[in-house]
Design a protein around this motif. Structure first.
Motif, PDB file in Angstrom:
ATOM      1  N   ALA A  28       7.381  -6.470   2.251  1.00 34.21           N
ATOM      2  CA  ALA A  28       7.047  -5.742   1.056  1.00 34.21           C
ATOM      3  C   ALA A  28       5.545  -5.718   0.537  1.00 34.21           C
ATOM      4  O   ALA A  28       5.002  -4.635   0.015  1.00 34.21           O
ATOM      5  CB  ALA A  28       7.966  -6.202  -0.197  1.00 34.21           C
ATOM      6  N   GLN A  29       4.880  -6.895   0.639  1.00 35.28           N
ATOM      7  CA  GLN A  29       3.632  -6.979   0.078  1.00 35.28           C
ATOM      8  C   GLN A  29       2.673  -6.028   0.993  1.00 35.28           C
ATOM      9  O   GLN A  29       1.824  -5.360   0.378  1.00 35.28           O
ATOM     10  CB  GLN A  29       3.003  -8.391   0.176  1.00 35.28           C
ATOM     11  N   ALA A  30       3.058  -6.140   2.098  1.00 38.80           N
ATOM     12  CA  ALA A  30       2.157  -5.220   3.146  1.00 38.80           C
ATOM     13  C   ALA A  30       2.608  -3.674   3.028  1.00 38.80           C
ATOM     14  O   ALA A  30       1.641  -2.620   2.888  1.00 38.80           O
ATOM     15  CB  ALA A  30       2.690  -5.405   4.550  1.00 38.80           C
ATOM     16  N   TRP A  31       3.892  -3.307   2.510  1.00 37.69           N
ATOM     17  CA  TRP A  31       4.125  -1.846   2.096  1.00 37.69           C
ATOM     18  C   TRP A  31       3.158  -1.595   1.006  1.00 37.69           C
ATOM     19  O   TRP A  31       2.805  -0.307   1.030  1.00 37.69           O
ATOM     20  CB  TRP A  31       5.443  -2.016   1.846  1.00 37.69           C
ATOM     21  N   LEU A  32       3.108  -2.356   0.132  1.00 37.57           N
ATOM     22  CA  LEU A  32       2.548  -2.132  -1.347  1.00 37.57           C
ATOM     23  C   LEU A  32       1.021  -1.935  -1.002  1.00 37.57           C
ATOM     24  O   LEU A  32       0.337  -0.907  -1.566  1.00 37.57           O
ATOM     25  CB  LEU A  32       2.747  -3.148  -2.295  1.00 37.57           C
ATOM     26  N   ALA A  33       0.463  -2.567  -0.050  1.00 36.20           N
ATOM     27  CA  ALA A  33      -0.983  -2.507   0.424  1.00 36.20           C
ATOM     28  C   ALA A  33      -1.088  -1.203   1.066  1.00 36.20           C
ATOM     29  O   ALA A  33      -2.276  -0.746   0.991  1.00 36.20           O
ATOM     30  CB  ALA A  33      -1.235  -3.739   1.202  1.00 36.20           C
ATOM     31  N   ASP A  34      -0.245  -0.848   1.787  1.00 36.49           N
ATOM     32  CA  ASP A  34      -0.277   0.466   2.519  1.00 36.49           C
ATOM     33  C   ASP A  34      -0.135   1.674   1.444  1.00 36.49           C
ATOM     34  O   ASP A  34       0.088   2.823   2.025  1.00 36.49           O
ATOM     35  CB  ASP A  34       0.708   0.753   3.748  1.00 36.49           C
ATOM     36  N   GLY A  35       0.349   1.450   0.342  1.00 39.15           N
ATOM     37  CA  GLY A  35       0.246   2.794  -0.668  1.00 39.15           C
ATOM     38  C   GLY A  35       1.587   3.148  -1.145  1.00 39.15           C
ATOM     39  O   GLY A  35       1.752   4.066  -1.579  1.00 39.15           O
ATOM     40  N   VAL A  36       2.532   2.101  -0.644  1.00 41.63           N
ATOM     41  CA  VAL A  36       4.077   2.545  -1.022  1.00 41.63           C
ATOM     42  C   VAL A  36       4.306   2.271  -2.530  1.00 41.63           C
ATOM     43  O   VAL A  36       4.038   1.291  -3.082  1.00 41.63           O
ATOM     44  CB  VAL A  36       5.101   1.763  -0.230  1.00 41.63           C
ATOM     45  N   GLU A  37       4.717   3.348  -3.495  1.00 44.65           N
ATOM     46  CA  GLU A  37       4.767   3.096  -4.634  1.00 44.65           C
ATOM     47  C   GLU A  37       6.608   3.005  -5.005  1.00 44.65           C
ATOM     48  O   GLU A  37       7.035   4.150  -5.068  1.00 44.65           O
ATOM     49  CB  GLU A  37       4.155   4.174  -5.458  1.00 44.65           C
ATOM     50  N   SER A  38       6.833   1.962  -5.467  1.00 45.14           N
ATOM     51  CA  SER A  38       8.203   1.848  -5.545  1.00 45.14           C
ATOM     52  C   SER A  38       8.525   0.562  -6.475  1.00 45.14           C
ATOM     53  O   SER A  38       8.055  -0.563  -6.060  1.00 45.14           O
ATOM     54  CB  SER A  38       9.012   1.684  -4.302  1.00 45.14           C
TER      55      SER A  38
END
Length: 119
Positions: A28-38
């Motif tokens: 999830a931290q990687a997803w946030l770093a990739d720009g996912v906004e949720s």
């Protein structure tokens, strides 16, 4: 694989019962770093101390928020196998194949038991 593809793969694994809960916060931290906004992905990134069931509910919420859900277990299984095929065909992937097979067997056994209870 994009962050959204990885979230969808994680959701498919959750539905199939072959998820890696311990790795969810880092993913999830990687997803946030990739720009996912949720909001749910942000919560999942901080969920390392939460019980397994709660982390899985948050993952489900993230999939719903991002419209990455599956209409059926069969659809989730197909997606999981197609996306995981390169890994599943390695020696290390044998465990993944066994887990998927066990999930199918468990599903069929459950369906048969419910059927025989009704008869």
């Amino acid at each position: 694989m994009s962050a959204l593809d990885d979230i969808r793969l994680a959701e498919a694994a959750r539905m199939l019962g072959i998820h890696d809960v311990d790795g969810l916060a880092g993913r999830a931290q990687a997803w946030l770093a990739d720009g996912v906004e949720s909001p749910s992905v942000a919560l999942l990134a901080e969920s390392g101390d939460l019980p397994e069931e709660q982390r899985l509910r948050i993952l489900r919420s993230a999939a719903v928020e991002l419209d990455l859900t599956f209409v059926s277990l069969q659809t989730a299984r197909t997606y999981y196998v197609q996306r995981s095929l390169p890994e599943l065909t390695t020696v290390e992937g044998a465990a993944g194949i066994a887990a998927l097979s066990n999930g199918l067997t468990d599903e069929w056994t459950g369906r048969l038991r419910r059927l025989f209870r009704r008869l």
